[in-house]
Design an enzyme around this catalytic site. Structure first.
Site, short mmCIF file in Angstrom:
data_model
loop_
_atom_site.label_atom_id
_atom_site.label_comp_id
_atom_site.label_asym_id
_atom_site.label_seq_id
_atom_site.Cartn_x
_atom_site.Cartn_y
_atom_site.Cartn_z
N ILE A 31 0.73 -1.12 -0.19
CA ILE A 31 0.06 -0.11 0.06
C ILE A 31 0.90 1.45 -0.01
O ILE A 31 0.29 2.49 -0.17
CB ILE A 31 -0.99 0.02 1.16
CG1 ILE A 31 -0.22 -0.33 2.50
CG2 ILE A 31 -2.10 -0.99 0.75
CD1 ILE A 31 -1.37 0.28 3.85
N VAL A 94 10.48 -3.65 8.51
CA VAL A 94 9.69 -2.93 9.14
C VAL A 94 8.69 -4.00 9.63
O VAL A 94 8.24 -3.94 10.83
CB VAL A 94 9.06 -1.85 8.46
CG1 VAL A 94 7.85 -1.26 9.08
CG2 VAL A 94 10.15 -0.61 7.92
N HIS A 99 8.43 -11.57 4.14
CA HIS A 99 7.84 -11.26 2.70
C HIS A 99 8.73 -10.89 1.80
O HIS A 99 10.07 -10.37 2.07
CB HIS A 99 6.68 -10.18 3.00
CG HIS A 99 7.55 -9.04 3.66
ND1 HIS A 99 7.66 -8.79 5.12
CD2 HIS A 99 7.96 -7.75 3.02
CE1 HIS A 99 8.20 -7.66 5.29
NE2 HIS A 99 8.33 -6.98 4.28
N HIS A 101 9.39 -8.86 -1.54
CA HIS A 101 8.89 -7.68 -2.37
C HIS A 101 9.25 -7.98 -3.89
O HIS A 101 10.32 -8.33 -4.12
CB HIS A 101 9.82 -6.35 -2.28
CG HIS A 101 9.54 -5.67 -0.62
ND1 HIS A 101 8.80 -4.74 -0.57
CD2 HIS A 101 10.21 -6.06 0.45
CE1 HIS A 101 8.91 -4.65 0.68
NE2 HIS A 101 9.65 -5.26 1.41
P1 AMP Z 1 9.97 -4.24 4.81
O1 AMP Z 1 9.43 -4.68 6.35
O2 AMP Z 1 10.69 -3.04 5.22
O3 AMP Z 1 10.42 -5.21 4.07
O4 AMP Z 1 8.35 -3.61 4.39
C1 AMP Z 1 7.17 -3.79 4.66
C2 AMP Z 1 6.38 -3.28 3.76
O5 AMP Z 1 4.96 -3.65 3.91
C3 AMP Z 1 6.41 -1.77 3.23
O6 AMP Z 1 6.71 -1.63 1.88
C4 AMP Z 1 4.70 -1.30 3.67
O7 AMP Z 1 4.58 -0.27 2.65
C5 AMP Z 1 4.09 -2.77 3.56
N1 AMP Z 1 2.80 -2.37 4.50
C6 AMP Z 1 2.72 -2.33 5.75
N2 AMP Z 1 1.66 -2.56 5.86
C7 AMP Z 1 0.74 -2.96 4.81
C8 AMP Z 1 -0.53 -3.25 4.42
N3 AMP Z 1 -1.66 -3.21 5.49
N4 AMP Z 1 -0.94 -3.67 3.47
C9 AMP Z 1 0.00 -3.65 2.32
N5 AMP Z 1 1.53 -3.45 2.34
C10 AMP Z 1 1.68 -3.17 3.67
#
Ligand code: AMP
Ligand code: ZN
Length: 139
Positions: A31, A94, A99, A101
């Site tokens: 998002i 974060v 996950h 990307h």
């Molecule tokens: P990271 O943990 O840094 O690899 O990235 C976490 C990713 O999750 C970020 O790119 C956020 O934009 C994404 N994110 C966080 N919450 C949501 C959500 N509710 N739906 C979709 N993406 C999310």
């Protein structure tokens, strides 16, 4: 996992823009996309990172990344797709639920910051030592 936002997505407690699902895996749109089609692929069962995720889930995610990557290519015709997976706060993970990307880049869009680091020649002796250290840890 109680406070995990991605577990809440799996449980249907938080909505997502789903693109793919199978027994082990869910793929949905990020998002806060870095680019159009920025998609996340995660295991349905909570695991924090590469060190915790069971082999079968890891395999399922990578097989799904090929399927979803094909679909992104067909749907958006990007110039390329970067695949990124972060482990630990030290590299800006974060959401502490594993996950992957998938980040497509359209040909008329600027470079993705994650794909353009400065190439500098390394110290071969230091690289050799590090390789030995890692290889040793694998024994
Ligand atoms: P990271 O943990 O840094 O690899 O990235 C976490 C990713 O999750 C970020 O790119 C956020 O934009 C994404 N994110 C966080 N919450 C949501 C959500 N509710 N739906 C979709 N993406 C999310
Ligand atoms: Zn979780």
């Amino acid at each position: 996992m109680e406070d995990c936002i991605f577990c809440k997505i799996v449980a249907g407690e938080i909505p997502c823009f789903k693109v793919y699902e199978d027994e082990r895996v869910l793929a949905f749109e990020d998002i806060n996309p870095i680019s159009e089609g920025h998609t996340l692929i995660m295991p349905k069962k909570h695991a924090r990172n590469l060190w915790e995720i069971p082999e079968k889930d890891l395999t399922a995610i990578h097989l799904a990344s090929q399927k979803v990557g094909n679909a992104i290519r067909e749907a958006l015709d990007p110039a390329g797709i970067a695949v990124l997976q972060l482990n630990g706060r030290g590299v800006n993970q974060v959401v502490m639920h594993y996950h992957l990307h998938l980040m497509p880049r359209a040909s008329d869009h600027p470079e993705l910051p994650v794909t353009c680091w400065e190439i500098k020649e390394g110290d071969m002796e230091a690289i050799k030592k590090t390789a030995e250290k890692i290889a040793e840890a694998l024994e």
